[in-house]
Enzyme design. Sequence first.
Site, short mmCIF file in Angstrom:
data_model
loop_
_atom_site.label_atom_id
_atom_site.label_comp_id
_atom_site.label_asym_id
_atom_site.label_seq_id
_atom_site.Cartn_x
_atom_site.Cartn_y
_atom_site.Cartn_z
N ARG A 50 0.84 -1.20 0.00
CA ARG A 50 0.00 0.00 0.00
C ARG A 50 0.87 1.24 0.00
O ARG A 50 1.23 1.73 1.07
CB ARG A 50 -0.87 0.00 1.25
CG ARG A 50 -1.80 -1.19 1.31
CD ARG A 50 -2.53 -1.19 2.64
NE ARG A 50 -3.42 -2.36 2.71
CZ ARG A 50 -4.11 -2.68 3.78
NH1 ARG A 50 -4.04 -1.93 4.87
NH2 ARG A 50 -4.90 -3.74 3.79
N ASP A 52 1.91 5.05 -0.02
CA ASP A 52 1.25 6.25 0.51
C ASP A 52 1.03 7.30 -0.57
O ASP A 52 1.61 7.20 -1.66
CB ASP A 52 2.13 6.86 1.62
CG ASP A 52 2.03 6.08 2.92
OD1 ASP A 52 0.96 5.51 3.19
OD2 ASP A 52 3.04 6.04 3.65
N ARG A 202 11.29 5.91 4.05
CA ARG A 202 11.32 7.38 4.15
C ARG A 202 11.98 7.84 5.45
O ARG A 202 12.69 8.85 5.46
CB ARG A 202 9.91 7.95 4.00
CG ARG A 202 9.39 7.82 2.56
CD ARG A 202 7.91 8.05 2.43
NE ARG A 202 7.52 9.36 2.94
CZ ARG A 202 6.26 9.74 3.12
NH1 ARG A 202 5.25 8.90 2.82
NH2 ARG A 202 5.99 10.93 3.58
#
Lengths: 249, 249
Positions: A50, A52, A202
């Site tokens: 999934r 973002d 990230r």
Amino acid sequence: MPRYKLTVEYEGNRFSGWQRQRKQPSVQQAIEEAITALFQEKTLVEGAGRTDAGVHALGQVAHVDLSPAVPLWRICDGLNHYLRNQGVVILRAEIVPPDFHARFSATGRVYEYRILNRRAPLTLEANQAWHVIPPLDVEKMQAAANHLLGRHDFTSFRATRCQSPSPVKTLDAFDISYVTMPGGTAITAQVASRSFLHNQVRIMMGTLKRVGEGRLAVKDIPSILETRDRRASGPTAPPQGLYLKSIAY
Amino acid sequence: MPRYKLTVEYEGNRFSGWQRQRKQPSVQQAIEEAITALFQEKTLVEGAGRTDAGVHALGQVAHVDLSPAVPLWRICDGLNHYLRNQGVVILRAEIVPPDFHARFSATGRVYEYRILNRRAPLTLEANQAWHVIPPLDVEKMQAAANHLLGRHDFTSFRATRCQSPSPVKTLDAFDISYVTMPGGTAITAQVASRSFLHNQVRIMMGTLKRVGEGRLAVKDIPSILETRDRRASGPTAPPQGLYLKSIAY
């Protein structure tokens, strides 16, 4: 009902992420609606991960069950017709065994992160790289990345809202190199693992950026890992530099 | 009034071209307005070349006369502040002698043209490359490009509305190679000349694409040149694949 594996590319900044949401455009919804338009069939498209909002994919994988038996090239071209100008395309369609699952059959994921390190704001790459102004020391960033390789408790590098049952993951590769973009030479990181925690890449990149700037030392990384506290690591790097590159099965 | 040389990058698809126009956004106007906002001064920004709508620049050069003596970094940062989110940035500012002229002092120009050769439509590169579906033979394209090297009458390769007094130009380089883009490996052409005719690079690329597809033969190129007729060459390749890369002085 044959099961199909779809390899999907998309421009993350045009979607609120992979996963279907009530009021915002998602990649999953765009593909499901294209399938309905093409085959008059309502179906679930299951993705491998999934991503973002803002995160791109060059090789996201999804599976879907379709009743009509049509040539594979017609699935690609037909879906791409209905997806046109939406920033998402089907690169490839393949028939897979009925027990293939895009998410649970995956054995590895590769992400890439791109940084354009220059003073002037970005134009062509505004949505395709992280714009970092202070000059970065790439050798130190690689040395810091090496500390993250292997099996660790990555609690310090996951979003506090991450729902994964275990924070232990194994990084198989974390290679920092260069890639040419129109706006200059980008610093690029390739990160491989069986799976990742929420925002792990990230947060790792936000932390390596601090090392590259000299605001953290290479030797700080092991203690950040040991602390098991999200507040010890760097900020979450922005989504536009992140690309889901490929999924292995 | 000191004269400044500005090196400029922009995303061509956000402008109707370099040159100021009555009702459409141009790069020239955007920079002139930023100068007015920063220095309360109305001035003319003269560019090295008038790129068409959709054509990008990685190293367009312009000159401008400014009365205030300010540090060069303040010109960049100050103008970029007023240009923010418009798709154009000043990469560099330099003081030049008062007889420097962005257009007339230029001794060479380099353009780059990018083709993404794949079946699926483009997402991230939709505005950054020409999407060509039929597989292209790059060796044949280079062989065709070699026929265009040197001094020729390029009447067959200029827009019929081109106003240049002479159709004779000298191509110093026409190198076809590969460059990595997120969406795949792009075929890229680097073309160098003292100056170009209107649409010359795009018509040459439209013609080389036909050679790459097999719809024209390599040996057709010399006769297309000799014909001196725009109808003999290929279509004008689209603007989004073209980058004004650098100007030499």
